[in-house]
Design a protein around this motif. Structure first.
Motif, PDB file in Angstrom:
ATOM      1  N   VAL A 193       0.844  -1.201   0.000  1.00 44.42           N
ATOM      2  CA  VAL A 193       0.000   0.000   0.000  1.00 44.42           C
ATOM      3  C   VAL A 193       0.873   1.242   0.000  1.00 44.42           C
ATOM      4  CG1 VAL A 193      -1.725   1.311   1.307  1.00 44.42           C
ATOM      5  CG2 VAL A 193      -1.939  -1.172   1.104  1.00 44.42           C
ATOM      6  N   VAL A 194       1.899   1.229   0.877  1.00 39.46           N
ATOM      7  CA  VAL A 194       2.899   2.294   0.882  1.00 39.46           C
ATOM      8  C   VAL A 194       4.227   1.655   0.476  1.00 39.46           C
ATOM      9  CG1 VAL A 194       4.104   4.034   2.256  1.00 39.46           C
ATOM     10  CG2 VAL A 194       1.711   3.500   2.762  1.00 39.46           C
ATOM     11  N   PRO A 195       4.811   2.016  -0.673  1.00 35.97           N
ATOM     12  CA  PRO A 195       4.502   3.236  -1.429  1.00 35.97           C
ATOM     13  C   PRO A 195       3.636   3.066  -2.670  1.00 35.97           C
ATOM     14  CG  PRO A 195       6.607   2.399  -2.143  1.00 35.97           C
ATOM     15  CD  PRO A 195       6.112   1.425  -1.097  1.00 35.97           C
ATOM     16  N   HIS A 196       3.395   1.809  -3.143  1.00 34.86           N
ATOM     17  CA  HIS A 196       2.904   1.618  -4.503  1.00 34.86           C
ATOM     18  C   HIS A 196       1.471   2.112  -4.718  1.00 34.86           C
ATOM     19  CE1 HIS A 196       6.201  -1.372  -3.916  1.00 34.86           C
ATOM     20  NE2 HIS A 196       6.596  -0.810  -5.047  1.00 34.86           N
ATOM     21  N   ILE A 197       0.556   1.772  -3.799  1.00 34.14           N
ATOM     22  CA  ILE A 197      -0.833   2.231  -3.950  1.00 34.14           C
ATOM     23  C   ILE A 197      -0.903   3.754  -3.814  1.00 34.14           C
ATOM     24  CG2 ILE A 197      -3.142   2.184  -2.940  1.00 34.14           C
ATOM     25  CD1 ILE A 197      -2.470  -0.333  -4.492  1.00 34.14           C
ATOM     26  N   CYS A 198      -0.217   4.284  -2.818  1.00 31.48           N
ATOM     27  CA  CYS A 198      -0.228   5.738  -2.594  1.00 31.48           C
ATOM     28  C   CYS A 198       0.409   6.489  -3.764  1.00 31.48           C
ATOM     29  CB  CYS A 198       0.487   6.077  -1.292  1.00 31.48           C
ATOM     30  SG  CYS A 198      -0.415   5.551   0.184  1.00 31.48           S
ATOM     31  N   ASP A 199       1.484   5.936  -4.320  1.00 31.67           N
ATOM     32  CA  ASP A 199       2.118   6.566  -5.485  1.00 31.67           C
ATOM     33  C   ASP A 199       1.184   6.575  -6.685  1.00 31.67           C
ATOM     34  OD1 ASP A 199       4.386   7.063  -4.045  1.00 31.67           O
ATOM     35  OD2 ASP A 199       5.581   5.451  -4.938  1.00 31.67           O
ATOM     36  N   GLU A 200       0.444   5.483  -6.872  1.00 35.09           N
ATOM     37  CA  GLU A 200      -0.498   5.404  -7.991  1.00 35.09           C
ATOM     38  C   GLU A 200      -1.605   6.446  -7.848  1.00 35.09           C
ATOM     39  OE1 GLU A 200      -2.083   4.151 -11.580  1.00 35.09           O
ATOM     40  OE2 GLU A 200      -0.198   3.485 -10.658  1.00 35.09           O
ATOM     41  N   ILE A 201      -2.107   6.630  -6.621  1.00 38.78           N
ATOM     42  CA  ILE A 201      -3.142   7.637  -6.373  1.00 38.78           C
ATOM     43  C   ILE A 201      -2.626   9.031  -6.717  1.00 38.78           C
ATOM     44  CG2 ILE A 201      -4.528   8.756  -4.572  1.00 38.78           C
ATOM     45  CD1 ILE A 201      -4.546   5.992  -3.128  1.00 38.78           C
ATOM     46  N   GLN A 202      -1.428   9.353  -6.240  1.00 42.71           N
ATOM     47  CA  GLN A 202      -0.869  10.681  -6.484  1.00 42.71           C
ATOM     48  C   GLN A 202      -0.602  10.918  -7.970  1.00 42.71           C
ATOM     49  OE1 GLN A 202       2.203  11.878  -3.368  1.00 42.71           O
ATOM     50  NE2 GLN A 202       1.921   9.720  -2.833  1.00 42.71           N
ATOM     51  N   ALA A 203      -0.074   9.915  -8.645  1.00 39.27           N
ATOM     52  CA  ALA A 203       0.211  10.052 -10.074  1.00 39.27           C
ATOM     53  C   ALA A 203      -1.088  10.227 -10.861  1.00 39.27           C
ATOM     54  CB  ALA A 203       0.978   8.824 -10.578  1.00 39.27           C
ATOM     55  N   TRP A 204      -2.136   9.502 -10.457  1.00 43.24           N
ATOM     56  CA  TRP A 204      -3.444   9.601 -11.128  1.00 43.24           C
ATOM     57  C   TRP A 204      -3.998  11.020 -10.975  1.00 43.24           C
ATOM     58  CZ3 TRP A 204      -6.526   4.864 -12.385  1.00 43.24           C
ATOM     59  CH2 TRP A 204      -7.742   5.170 -13.002  1.00 43.24           C
ATOM     60  N   VAL A 205      -3.945  11.559  -9.767  1.00 38.27           N
ATOM     61  CA  VAL A 205      -4.466  12.907  -9.514  1.00 38.27           C
ATOM     62  C   VAL A 205      -3.720  13.937 -10.357  1.00 38.27           C
ATOM     63  CG1 VAL A 205      -4.634  14.747  -7.781  1.00 38.27           C
ATOM     64  CG2 VAL A 205      -5.332  12.413  -7.199  1.00 38.27           C
ATOM     65  N   GLU A 206      -2.391  13.860 -10.370  1.00 38.99           N
ATOM     66  CA  GLU A 206      -1.599  14.821 -11.148  1.00 38.99           C
ATOM     67  C   GLU A 206      -1.895  14.713 -12.646  1.00 38.99           C
ATOM     68  OE1 GLU A 206       2.477  16.241  -9.142  1.00 38.99           O
ATOM     69  OE2 GLU A 206       2.505  14.137  -9.764  1.00 38.99           O
ATOM     70  N   ARG A 207      -2.049  13.490 -13.123  1.00 41.22           N
ATOM     71  CA  ARG A 207      -2.291  13.293 -14.560  1.00 41.22           C
ATOM     72  C   ARG A 207      -3.655  13.835 -14.968  1.00 41.22           C
ATOM     73  NH1 ARG A 207      -5.040   9.150 -16.761  1.00 41.22           N
ATOM     74  NH2 ARG A 207      -4.828   7.878 -14.882  1.00 41.22           N
ATOM     75  N   VAL A 208      -4.684  13.504 -14.198  1.00 42.48           N
ATOM     76  CA  VAL A 208      -6.048  13.915 -14.557  1.00 42.48           C
ATOM     77  C   VAL A 208      -6.247  15.414 -14.335  1.00 42.48           C
ATOM     78  CG1 VAL A 208      -8.497  13.602 -13.991  1.00 42.48           C
ATOM     79  CG2 VAL A 208      -6.972  11.624 -14.100  1.00 42.48           C
ATOM     80  N   ALA A 209      -5.616  15.971 -13.300  1.00 37.71           N
ATOM     81  CA  ALA A 209      -5.768  17.402 -13.011  1.00 37.71           C
ATOM     82  C   ALA A 209      -5.255  18.261 -14.157  1.00 37.71           C
ATOM     83  CB  ALA A 209      -5.039  17.753 -11.720  1.00 37.71           C
ATOM     84  N   ALA A 210      -4.311  17.756 -14.928  1.00 33.05           N
ATOM     85  CA  ALA A 210      -3.715  18.531 -16.021  1.00 33.05           C
ATOM     86  C   ALA A 210      -4.551  18.499 -17.292  1.00 33.05           C
ATOM     87  CB  ALA A 210      -2.307  18.024 -16.313  1.00 33.05           C
ATOM     88  N   ASN A 211      -5.583  17.636 -17.339  1.00 35.15           N
ATOM     89  CA  ASN A 211      -6.408  17.535 -18.541  1.00 35.15           C
ATOM     90  C   ASN A 211      -7.345  18.737 -18.657  1.00 35.15           C
ATOM     91  OD1 ASN A 211      -5.272  15.022 -19.062  1.00 35.15           O
ATOM     92  ND2 ASN A 211      -6.943  13.893 -18.068  1.00 35.15           N
ATOM     93  N   PRO A 212      -7.406  19.395 -19.825  1.00 35.21           N
ATOM     94  CA  PRO A 212      -8.357  20.495 -19.999  1.00 35.21           C
ATOM     95  C   PRO A 212      -9.796  19.970 -19.980  1.00 35.21           C
ATOM     96  CG  PRO A 212      -7.273  19.978 -22.089  1.00 35.21           C
ATOM     97  CD  PRO A 212      -6.573  19.177 -21.028  1.00 35.21           C
ATOM     98  N   VAL A 213     -10.684  20.682 -19.315  1.00 33.71           N
ATOM     99  CA  VAL A 213     -12.085  20.249 -19.197  1.00 33.71           C
ATOM    100  C   VAL A 213     -13.040  21.289 -19.778  1.00 33.71           C
ATOM    101  CG1 VAL A 213     -11.724  18.734 -17.215  1.00 33.71           C
ATOM    102  CG2 VAL A 213     -12.139  21.173 -16.839  1.00 33.71           C
ATOM    103  N   ASP A 214     -12.468  22.329 -20.397  1.00 34.60           N
ATOM    104  CA  ASP A 214     -13.285  23.333 -21.067  1.00 34.60           C
ATOM    105  C   ASP A 214     -12.838  23.407 -22.523  1.00 34.60           C
ATOM    106  OD1 ASP A 214     -10.811  24.577 -20.781  1.00 34.60           O
ATOM    107  OD2 ASP A 214     -11.468  25.864 -19.135  1.00 34.60           O
ATOM    108  N   ASP A 215     -13.193  24.457 -23.212  1.00 36.50           N
ATOM    109  CA  ASP A 215     -12.849  24.577 -24.630  1.00 36.50           C
ATOM    110  C   ASP A 215     -11.484  25.208 -24.870  1.00 36.50           C
ATOM    111  OD1 ASP A 215     -15.308  23.499 -25.323  1.00 36.50           O
ATOM    112  OD2 ASP A 215     -16.307  25.443 -25.280  1.00 36.50           O
ATOM    113  N   MET A 216     -10.708  25.399 -23.813  1.00 38.77           N
ATOM    114  CA  MET A 216      -9.406  26.054 -23.947  1.00 38.77           C
ATOM    115  C   MET A 216      -8.280  25.029 -23.807  1.00 38.77           C
ATOM    116  SD  MET A 216     -10.165  29.417 -21.595  1.00 38.77           S
ATOM    117  CE  MET A 216      -8.527  30.085 -21.894  1.00 38.77           C
ATOM    118  N   PRO A 217      -7.186  25.212 -24.543  1.00 36.25           N
ATOM    119  CA  PRO A 217      -6.048  24.285 -24.420  1.00 36.25           C
ATOM    120  C   PRO A 217      -5.256  24.554 -23.148  1.00 36.25           C
ATOM    121  CG  PRO A 217      -5.509  26.058 -25.945  1.00 36.25           C
ATOM    122  CD  PRO A 217      -6.951  26.266 -25.571  1.00 36.25           C
ATOM    123  N   GLY A 218      -4.457  23.570 -22.774  1.00 39.70           N
ATOM    124  CA  GLY A 218      -3.604  23.743 -21.598  1.00 39.70           C
ATOM    125  C   GLY A 218      -4.278  23.301 -20.317  1.00 39.70           C
ATOM    126  N   PRO A 219      -3.494  23.092 -19.262  1.00 38.21           N
ATOM    127  CA  PRO A 219      -4.046  22.612 -17.980  1.00 38.21           C
ATOM    128  C   PRO A 219      -4.826  23.704 -17.253  1.00 38.21           C
ATOM    129  CG  PRO A 219      -1.704  23.098 -17.762  1.00 38.21           C
ATOM    130  CD  PRO A 219      -2.028  23.257 -19.215  1.00 38.21           C
TER     131      PRO A 219
END
Length: 355
Positions: free
Chosen positions: A113-139
C-alpha cells in the motif's frame, strides 16, 4: 497547478460535494480555470453496476463513464466536461497496480500500500488534473478534489495517506485543505455542539493532515461563540471557520461561502493573484454579490420563486423589483406544475437527481 482538497468528518452525506462544487464555481466565476476529481473509496471499478439505492444517481459522462452523482454537480456548477478518469475508486487504483505487477513493472519488489498504492493515487491525480475540461487548451489553474466517505474509515485510509504525501509532493503553498464537519444541536436548549468537530479534526491531524479551513454544516447560522470555540480547539484562525447552514436551494451555497470571504482565505493560502474584487459591501455596510456573481445570485433567487419558497435565507441586496434576466418586474410566485416520474428506483429522491 493549485489543489483544493475537501474532506469530511462525523458522518457521510454531510454536503462535501456541494461545498466542493460551490468552491470551484466561485473561482471559475473569478476567472480561474477549474477542474474537479472525486475519490470514492469503494472497491467497485465504477458505479455502473451499483444500484442507485446505494449512493444515489449513477451519472453518465460524455465519454460513457458511469460515475458518482457528485460529478454531475461539478459539471453543472462549473460548466465543464469531465471524463471517467475524474472519478477515482479503490477498485481502479488496485486494478492498475496489479496489472503493473503482472507486467513486471515493479522489478520483483514486494508490492505494498505504501509506497505503490499511494504513489499510484498521487500520479493519477496529477495526470487527470492537467487535462483540460473546457474549450481552452492547456491545464486548468485549480483542481478541486473531493475525498468521499468519512475521515477514519478503514477503506479511505490509503487515500488519506496519499494526500498527506501529496501536499509535500506538490508543495504546501499549492495545497489547501477544507474539512467539512457537523455542528449538531442537541435537545431543547439549542446550544450548538462543537465536540464532534473537535474529535474529527483531532483524528484528521493524527493522520498527518491539518485543515486550513473548517466548513461547519449546521441547521442554523453559526454563532460567534461557536466559531471562537472551534478556532480555539481546532487550531485555525476564527476567520477560517466557515458556517454552511441550511439554505432553501443548493445554488445559494456559493453565495453563502462568498459572503464569508472563503475565496479570500483560499487566495491567500495558495498565493494566487486576485482576479476582480474580492469582496463587495454596499454603502450601508451590507454584503452584496459582486458583478461576476450577480447572474448566479439571480438564478438562485429565481429558483426559490419557481418553488414558491420566496426566501433564500441570504440577504442578497439585489433589486427585487427588477428581473435582470428578463427585464420585467416579475417576482410573484408561479403556479405549480406537476410532473410524474416513472422509474425503477423512485424510492430514493437522489436516484434521478439530474432529471
Amino acid at each position: 497547478m493549485k489543489y483544493i482538497l475537501v474532506t469530511g468528518g462525523v458522518l457521510s452525506g454531510i454536503g462535501k460535494g456541494i461545498i466542493a462544487s460551490s468552491t470551484g464555481m466561485i473561482f471559475k466565476a473569478m476567472g480561474f480555470r477549474v477542474t474537479s476529481i472525486k475519490i470514492d473509496p469503494y472497491l467497485n471499478i465504477d458505479a455502473g453496476t451499483m444500484s442507485p439505492f446505494e449512493h444515489g444517481e449513477v451519472f453518465v459522462l460524455d465519454d460513457g463513464g458511469e460515475v458518482d452523482l457528485d460529478l454531475g454537480n461539478y459539471e453543472r456548477f462549473l460548466d465543464i466536461t469531465l471524463g471517467r478518469d475524474n472519478n477515482i475508486t479503490t477498485g481502479k487504483i488496485y486494478n492498475h497496480v496489479i496489472e503493473k505487477e503482472r507486467r513486471g513493472e515493479f522489478l520483483g519488489k514486494t508490492v505494498q500500500v505504501v509506497p505503490h498504492i499511494c504513489d499510484e493515487i498521487q500520479a493519477w491525480v496529477e495526470r487527470v488534473a492537467a487535462n483540460p475540461v473546457d474549450d481552452m487548451p492547456g491545464p486548468p489553474d485549480i483542481c478541486v478534489i473531493e475525498l468521499g466517505g468519512t475521515v477514519g474509515d478503514i477503506e479511505s485510509m490509503p487515500f488519506v495517506e496519499a494526500m498527506r504525501q501529496f501536499q509535500f509532493r506538490v508543495g504546501t503553498e499549492n495545497f489547501c485543505l477544507l474539512h467539512v464537519s457537523l455542528i449538531p444541536v442537541i435537545g431543547v436548549v439549542g446550544e450548538q455542539k462543537t465536540k464532534p468537530t473537535q474529535q474529527s479534526i483531532r483524528e484528521l491531524r493524527a493522520l498527518g493532515l491539518s485543515p486550513d479551513l473548517i466548513m461547519c454544516r449546521s441547521a442554523k447560522p453559526l454563532t460567534s461563540e461557536t466559531k471562537k470555540k472551534i478556532s480555539l480547539f481546532c487550531h485555525v484562525q476564527p476567520q477560517n471557520v466557515i458556517g454552511v447552514h441550511d439554505v432553501s436551494n443548493i445554488y445559494g451555497v456559493p453565495l453563502l461561502l462568498h459572503q464569508q470571504n472563503l475565496h479570500a482565505r483560499i487566495l491567500e493560502r495558495l498565493q494566487l493573484p486576485t482576479k476582480g474584487k474580492v469582496s463587495d459591501v454596499t454603502s450601508d455596510g451590507h454584503w452584496a454579490p459582486p458583478p461576476w456573481l450577480q447572474s448566479w445570485a439571480f438564478m438562485a433567487q429565481e429558483f426559490d420563486r419557481l418553488n414558491e419558497i420566496g426566501n433564500l435565507s441570504i440577504n442578497l441586496n439585489l433589486k427585487d423589483s427588477v428581473d435582470v434576466v428578463k427585464g420585467s418586474p416579475s417576482r410573484t410566485p408561479l403556479p405549480p406544475i406537476h410532473i410524474a416520474m416513472v422509474g425503477k428506483y423512485t424510492g430514493l429522491s437522489d436516484s434521478y437527481l439530474s432529471v
